[in-house]
Design a protein around this motif. Structure first.
Motif, PDB file in Angstrom:
ATOM      1  N   ALA A   7       0.830  -1.206   0.000  1.00 51.84           N
ATOM      2  CA  ALA A   7       0.000   0.000   0.000  1.00 51.84           C
ATOM      3  C   ALA A   7       0.866   1.258   0.000  1.00 51.84           C
ATOM      4  N   LEU A   8       1.913   1.251   0.788  1.00 47.77           N
ATOM      5  CA  LEU A   8       2.822   2.403   0.831  1.00 47.77           C
ATOM      6  C   LEU A   8       3.581   2.544  -0.485  1.00 47.77           C
ATOM      7  N   ALA A   9       4.059   1.424  -1.014  1.00 52.04           N
ATOM      8  CA  ALA A   9       4.808   1.458  -2.278  1.00 52.04           C
ATOM      9  C   ALA A   9       3.936   1.982  -3.412  1.00 52.04           C
ATOM     10  N   SER A  10       2.645   1.664  -3.380  1.00 54.22           N
ATOM     11  CA  SER A  10       1.734   2.116  -4.445  1.00 54.22           C
ATOM     12  C   SER A  10       1.571   3.633  -4.450  1.00 54.22           C
ATOM     13  N   GLN A  11       1.924   4.265  -3.337  1.00 58.69           N
ATOM     14  CA  GLN A  11       1.831   5.723  -3.240  1.00 58.69           C
ATOM     15  C   GLN A  11       3.191   6.402  -3.398  1.00 58.69           C
ATOM     16  N   GLY A  12       4.176   5.628  -3.852  1.00 57.28           N
ATOM     17  CA  GLY A  12       5.464   6.231  -4.171  1.00 57.28           C
ATOM     18  C   GLY A  12       6.544   6.101  -3.122  1.00 57.28           C
ATOM     19  N   TRP A  13       6.252   5.416  -2.032  1.00 56.60           N
ATOM     20  CA  TRP A  13       7.273   5.230  -1.003  1.00 56.60           C
ATOM     21  C   TRP A  13       8.221   4.096  -1.387  1.00 56.60           C
ATOM     22  N   LEU A  14       9.491   4.235  -1.043  1.00 57.02           N
ATOM     23  CA  LEU A  14      10.420   3.114  -1.102  1.00 57.02           C
ATOM     24  C   LEU A  14      10.308   2.399   0.231  1.00 57.02           C
ATOM     25  N   VAL A  15       9.887   1.152   0.207  1.00 56.23           N
ATOM     26  CA  VAL A  15       9.613   0.409   1.439  1.00 56.23           C
ATOM     27  C   VAL A  15      10.674  -0.659   1.649  1.00 56.23           C
ATOM     28  N   ALA A  16      11.283  -0.653   2.824  1.00 51.47           N
ATOM     29  CA  ALA A  16      12.276  -1.663   3.184  1.00 51.47           C
ATOM     30  C   ALA A  16      11.819  -2.381   4.445  1.00 51.47           C
ATOM     31  N   GLY A  17      11.819  -3.714   4.399  1.00 52.93           N
ATOM     32  CA  GLY A  17      11.452  -4.507   5.570  1.00 52.93           C
ATOM     33  C   GLY A  17      12.703  -5.059   6.239  1.00 52.93           C
ATOM     34  N   VAL A  18      12.760  -4.951   7.551  1.00 55.12           N
ATOM     35  CA  VAL A  18      13.917  -5.414   8.311  1.00 55.12           C
ATOM     36  C   VAL A  18      13.598  -6.779   8.935  1.00 55.12           C
ATOM     37  N   ALA A  19      14.401  -7.782   8.597  1.00 53.03           N
ATOM     38  CA  ALA A  19      14.233  -9.128   9.155  1.00 53.03           C
ATOM     39  C   ALA A  19      15.264  -9.332  10.257  1.00 53.03           C
ATOM     40  N   HIS A  20      14.816  -9.336  11.501  1.00 53.52           N
ATOM     41  CA  HIS A  20      15.731  -9.441  12.637  1.00 53.52           C
ATOM     42  C   HIS A  20      16.155 -10.897  12.868  1.00 53.52           C
ATOM     43  N   TYR A  21      17.447 -11.098  12.977  1.00 54.11           N
ATOM     44  CA  TYR A  21      17.964 -12.447  13.210  1.00 54.11           C
ATOM     45  C   TYR A  21      17.484 -12.943  14.576  1.00 54.11           C
ATOM     46  N   GLY A  22      17.047 -14.208  14.601  1.00 58.31           N
ATOM     47  CA  GLY A  22      16.513 -14.776  15.837  1.00 58.31           C
ATOM     48  C   GLY A  22      14.999 -14.697  15.905  1.00 58.31           C
ATOM     49  N   GLU A  23      14.422 -13.808  15.066  1.00 62.91           N
ATOM     50  CA  GLU A  23      12.975 -13.641  15.058  1.00 62.91           C
ATOM     51  C   GLU A  23      12.361 -13.940  13.693  1.00 62.91           C
ATOM     52  N   SER A  24      13.152 -13.786  12.638  1.00 57.81           N
ATOM     53  CA  SER A  24      12.616 -13.944  11.290  1.00 57.81           C
ATOM     54  C   SER A  24      12.915 -15.325  10.709  1.00 57.81           C
ATOM     55  N   TRP A  25      11.892 -15.897  10.060  1.00 55.25           N
ATOM     56  CA  TRP A  25      12.026 -17.228   9.460  1.00 55.25           C
ATOM     57  C   TRP A  25      12.899 -17.210   8.213  1.00 55.25           C
ATOM     58  N   VAL A  26      13.216 -16.033   7.684  1.00 59.56           N
ATOM     59  CA  VAL A  26      14.007 -15.992   6.452  1.00 59.56           C
ATOM     60  C   VAL A  26      15.411 -16.557   6.667  1.00 59.56           C
TER      61      VAL A  26
END
Length: 252
Positions: A7-26
Motif C-alpha cells: 500500500a505504501l509502495a503504491s503511493q510512491g514510497w520506497l519500502v524496506a522490511g527489516v528481518a531481525h535475526y533470531g525472530e525472522s524465518w528468512v
C-alpha cells in the motif's frame, strides 16, 4: 506485512522490511529464538544498518535519499520504531509491573520471564545501557507504532522527550498486550502523539498478513482471529488512519 508495504509502495514510497535475526524465518527455522523478542537493544541497530545500506544503494541509477525516513513497526517492532525516536526502557520497571496483579493477562511478561531464567552479567547490563544511548536515529522523522509492546517497561521521561510526529494504533480489547499499559501508555506521554483504538474484536495479530498456519505466540493464535473479525476490513481501516497521518504531517 505485505498488506502495508504494498500500500505504501503504491503511493510512491520506497519500502524496506527489516528481518531481525533470531525472530525472522528468512534465516531458517533453526535460528528462531524466543528470547530474541526481549533483546530490544538489537533491533534499532538493525534499522540503522538498513538505512546505512540503502544510503549506499541506487534505484534505477538514482541515489537514494535516506534523511527523511518514516518507520513503522508492530508489537516489538512498534517499540523499535519509538526507540529510534528516543524511547528507552527503565531499569526495574518491567519486573515490578509483571509481579503485580494488573499484569496477569499481559503476554509481554512471559518474554521477560524467559529472558530472566539466566541472570544478566554486569558486563551485559552495562553494554545494554550503552546501546540504549545509541538507539535513536536522526534520519527517522516520524513513527507509526502498531499495537506496540514494552509499554510496561518504558521510561515515561524518555517518551516525554519525543517530539517527532507519532501515530500509535492499538487493539482495545487486546488478547496479548493490554491496551492501557502499552498503546495508550505510549501515546499518553509522547508530545502530540495521535492514538487510535481499534475495536470490533481486533486482537494483537490483525496487523500482519492474513495466513492459514497453525501458529501461536504464547498461546494466542497468529493467523486465526476471534469470531466475526474480518482482518482485511480492519487493515483497510488502519490504512486510512496511516495515510491520513502521513498527509496531515506533510510526510509524503
Amino acid at each position: 506485512m505485505n498488506w502495508l508495504g504494498y500500500a505504501l509502495a503504491s503511493q510512491g514510497w520506497l519500502v524496506a522490511g527489516v528481518a531481525h535475526y533470531g525472530e525472522s524465518w528468512v534465516y531458517g527455522p533453526e535460528t528462531i529464538d524466543s528470547k530474541a523478542a526481549s533483546q530490544f537493544w538489537n533491533r534499532p541497530q538493525d534499522v540503522s544498518f538498513t538505512i546505512d545500506s540503502l544510503a549506499k544503494s541506487q534505484l534505477f541509477n538514482i541515489q537514494l535519499k535516506t534523511d527523511r525516513v518514516l518507520i513503522l513497526g508492530h508489537s516489538s517492532g512498534g517499540f523499535t520504531a519509538l526507540a529510534t525516536l528516543g524511547a528507552k526502557l527503565e531499569a526495574g520497571k518491567s519486573e515490578a509491573y509483571c509481579a503485580s496483579r494488573k499484569a496477569h493477562q499481559d503476554k509481554g511478561c512471559l518474554y521477560s520471564m524467559q529472558n530472566q531464567r539466566k541472570p544478566m552479567s554486569q558486563e551485559l547490563v552495562t553494554k545494554i545501557g550503552q546501546l540504549q544511548d545509541q538507539m535513536q536515529d536522526d534520519r527517522i522523522i516520524a513513527a507509526i507504532a502498531l499495537d506496540p509492546a514494552l509499554g510496561h517497561a518504558t521510561s515515561r521521561q524518555s517518551l516525554q522527550g519525543i517530539s517527532a510526529p507519532t501515530l500509535v494504533i492499538g487493539s482495545v480489547n487486546n488478547d496479548f498486550l493490554p491496551y492501557i499499559e502499552h498503546a495508550k501508555y505510549f501515546a499518553s506521554h509522547i508530545q502530540n502523539a495521535q492514538l487510535i483504538g481499534i475495536e470490533q474484536g481486533a486482537g494483537h495479530f490483525i496487523y500482519i498478513d492474513q495466513c492459514d498456519l497453525a501458529l501461536e505466540a504464547n498461546g494466542v493464535p497468529i493467523c486465526k482471529d476471534r469470531h466475526g473479525v474480518d482482518r482485511k476490513v480492519l487493515q483497510k481501516q488502519i490504512l486510512n488512519n496511516i495515510f491520513s497521518f502521513i498527509y496531515k504531517n506533510n510526510l509524503s
